[in-house]
Design a protein around this motif. Structure first.
Motif, PDB file in Angstrom:
ATOM      1  N   ALA A  15       1.202  -0.967 -12.528  1.00 46.06           N
ATOM      2  CA  ALA A  15       1.989  -1.367 -11.358  1.00 46.06           C
ATOM      3  C   ALA A  15       1.219  -1.072 -10.078  1.00 46.06           C
ATOM      4  O   ALA A  15       1.193  -1.886  -9.143  1.00 46.06           O
ATOM      5  CB  ALA A  15       3.336  -0.639 -11.352  1.00 46.06           C
ATOM      6  N   CYS A  16       0.558   0.067 -10.050  1.00 40.46           N
ATOM      7  CA  CYS A  16      -0.231   0.446  -8.874  1.00 40.46           C
ATOM      8  C   CYS A  16      -1.393  -0.531  -8.681  1.00 40.46           C
ATOM      9  O   CYS A  16      -1.674  -0.958  -7.559  1.00 40.46           O
ATOM     10  CB  CYS A  16      -0.737   1.874  -9.036  1.00 40.46           C
TER      11      CYS A  16
ATOM     12  N   LEU B 272       0.827  -1.201   0.000  1.00 40.60           N
ATOM     13  CA  LEU B 272       0.000   0.000   0.000  1.00 40.60           C
ATOM     14  C   LEU B 272       0.869   1.263   0.000  1.00 40.60           C
ATOM     15  O   LEU B 272       0.556   2.234  -0.693  1.00 40.60           O
ATOM     16  CB  LEU B 272      -0.935  -0.010   1.212  1.00 40.60           C
ATOM     17  N   ALA B 273       1.968   1.248   0.736  1.00 43.40           N
ATOM     18  CA  ALA B 273       2.861   2.408   0.764  1.00 43.40           C
ATOM     19  C   ALA B 273       3.479   2.666  -0.606  1.00 43.40           C
ATOM     20  O   ALA B 273       3.585   3.816  -1.055  1.00 43.40           O
ATOM     21  CB  ALA B 273       3.957   2.198   1.814  1.00 43.40           C
ATOM     22  N   THR B 274       3.853   1.590  -1.293  1.00 45.65           N
ATOM     23  CA  THR B 274       4.439   1.746  -2.625  1.00 45.65           C
ATOM     24  C   THR B 274       3.387   2.229  -3.620  1.00 45.65           C
ATOM     25  O   THR B 274       3.669   3.070  -4.474  1.00 45.65           O
ATOM     26  CB  THR B 274       5.072   0.422  -3.089  1.00 45.65           C
TER      27      THR B 274
ATOM     28  N   LEU C 154     -10.429  -0.754  -1.212  1.00 44.58           N
ATOM     29  CA  LEU C 154      -9.543  -1.778  -0.661  1.00 44.58           C
ATOM     30  C   LEU C 154      -9.358  -1.593   0.839  1.00 44.58           C
ATOM     31  O   LEU C 154      -9.450  -2.550   1.614  1.00 44.58           O
ATOM     32  CB  LEU C 154      -8.188  -1.727  -1.371  1.00 44.58           C
ATOM     33  N   VAL C 155      -9.100  -0.375   1.271  1.00 44.06           N
ATOM     34  CA  VAL C 155      -8.907  -0.117   2.697  1.00 44.06           C
ATOM     35  C   VAL C 155     -10.179  -0.464   3.472  1.00 44.06           C
ATOM     36  O   VAL C 155     -10.120  -1.097   4.540  1.00 44.06           O
ATOM     37  CB  VAL C 155      -8.485   1.353   2.929  1.00 44.06           C
ATOM     38  N   ALA C 156     -11.346  -0.111   2.917  1.00 40.90           N
ATOM     39  CA  ALA C 156     -12.616  -0.417   3.586  1.00 40.90           C
ATOM     40  C   ALA C 156     -12.842  -1.924   3.672  1.00 40.90           C
ATOM     41  O   ALA C 156     -13.238  -2.445   4.728  1.00 40.90           O
ATOM     42  CB  ALA C 156     -13.759   0.263   2.842  1.00 40.90           C
ATOM     43  N   VAL C 157     -12.565  -2.641   2.597  1.00 38.59           N
ATOM     44  CA  VAL C 157     -12.750  -4.096   2.595  1.00 38.59           C
ATOM     45  C   VAL C 157     -11.770  -4.756   3.568  1.00 38.59           C
ATOM     46  O   VAL C 157     -12.134  -5.670   4.308  1.00 38.59           O
ATOM     47  CB  VAL C 157     -12.601  -4.659   1.164  1.00 38.59           C
TER      48      VAL C 157
ATOM     49  N   GLU D 142      -2.116  -6.241  -2.007  1.00 45.04           N
ATOM     50  CA  GLU D 142      -2.574  -5.840  -0.673  1.00 45.04           C
ATOM     51  C   GLU D 142      -3.909  -6.512  -0.343  1.00 45.04           C
ATOM     52  O   GLU D 142      -4.113  -6.972   0.783  1.00 45.04           O
ATOM     53  CB  GLU D 142      -2.712  -4.316  -0.599  1.00 45.04           C
ATOM     54  N   LEU D 143      -4.812  -6.584  -1.316  1.00 35.81           N
ATOM     55  CA  LEU D 143      -6.082  -7.280  -1.095  1.00 35.81           C
ATOM     56  C   LEU D 143      -5.833  -8.751  -0.781  1.00 35.81           C
ATOM     57  O   LEU D 143      -6.433  -9.310   0.146  1.00 35.81           O
ATOM     58  CB  LEU D 143      -6.988  -7.137  -2.321  1.00 35.81           C
TER      59      LEU D 143
END
Length: 123
Positions: free
Chosen positions: A26-27, A5-7, A107-110, A34-35
């Motif tokens: 790439a992102c 996530l930081a990258t 993604l953060v919410a899931v 992350e997921l």
């Protein structure tokens, strides 16, 4: 915040030398990783025997039975969208920053919902 996530955040907020034209894909791949890490953490806590499976589709298919229909639907859509965004498709433009930011927020919410479901399921 994880390394993935930081990258991805770095790609979304700064200009990375040498990443011109490739950074949206790439992102997307970093967000998908992350997921998958969030899914692995969920399964490791709820059903470790499922968590050791390397393929993600079976984990997504079984998610509704252990985490609920809504989380499973959202995670499945997110995995599909990020997978599609990561591959090159002729005659299609890559995702924009706004679209990637929306997928990142989802993604953060899931991931938070998965963590809460894992905590509730392991009690």
């Amino acid at each position: 915040m994880s390394t993935y996530l930081a990258t991805a955040d770095r790609l979304l907020t700064t200009t990375v030398p040498g990443a011109r034209g490739t950074w949206p894909r790439a992102c997307a791949w970093l967000l998908r990783l992350e997921l998958e890490a969030a899914l692995d953490r969920f399964w490791a806590r709820v059903r470790p025997e499922i968590g050791v499976v390397r393929a993600q589709r079976p984990k997504l298919l079984m998610l509704s039975a252990y985490a609920g229909e809504e989380i499973a639907r959202r995670a499945g859509y997110l995995w599909w969208a990020l997978s599609r965004a990561g591959h090159h498709h002729r005659y299609e433009l890559g995702l924009t920053v706004g679209e990637l930011l929306r997928l990142r927020a989802e993604l953060v919410a899931v991931a938070e919902r998965l963590q809460a479901a894992a905590m509730a399921g392991s009690r």
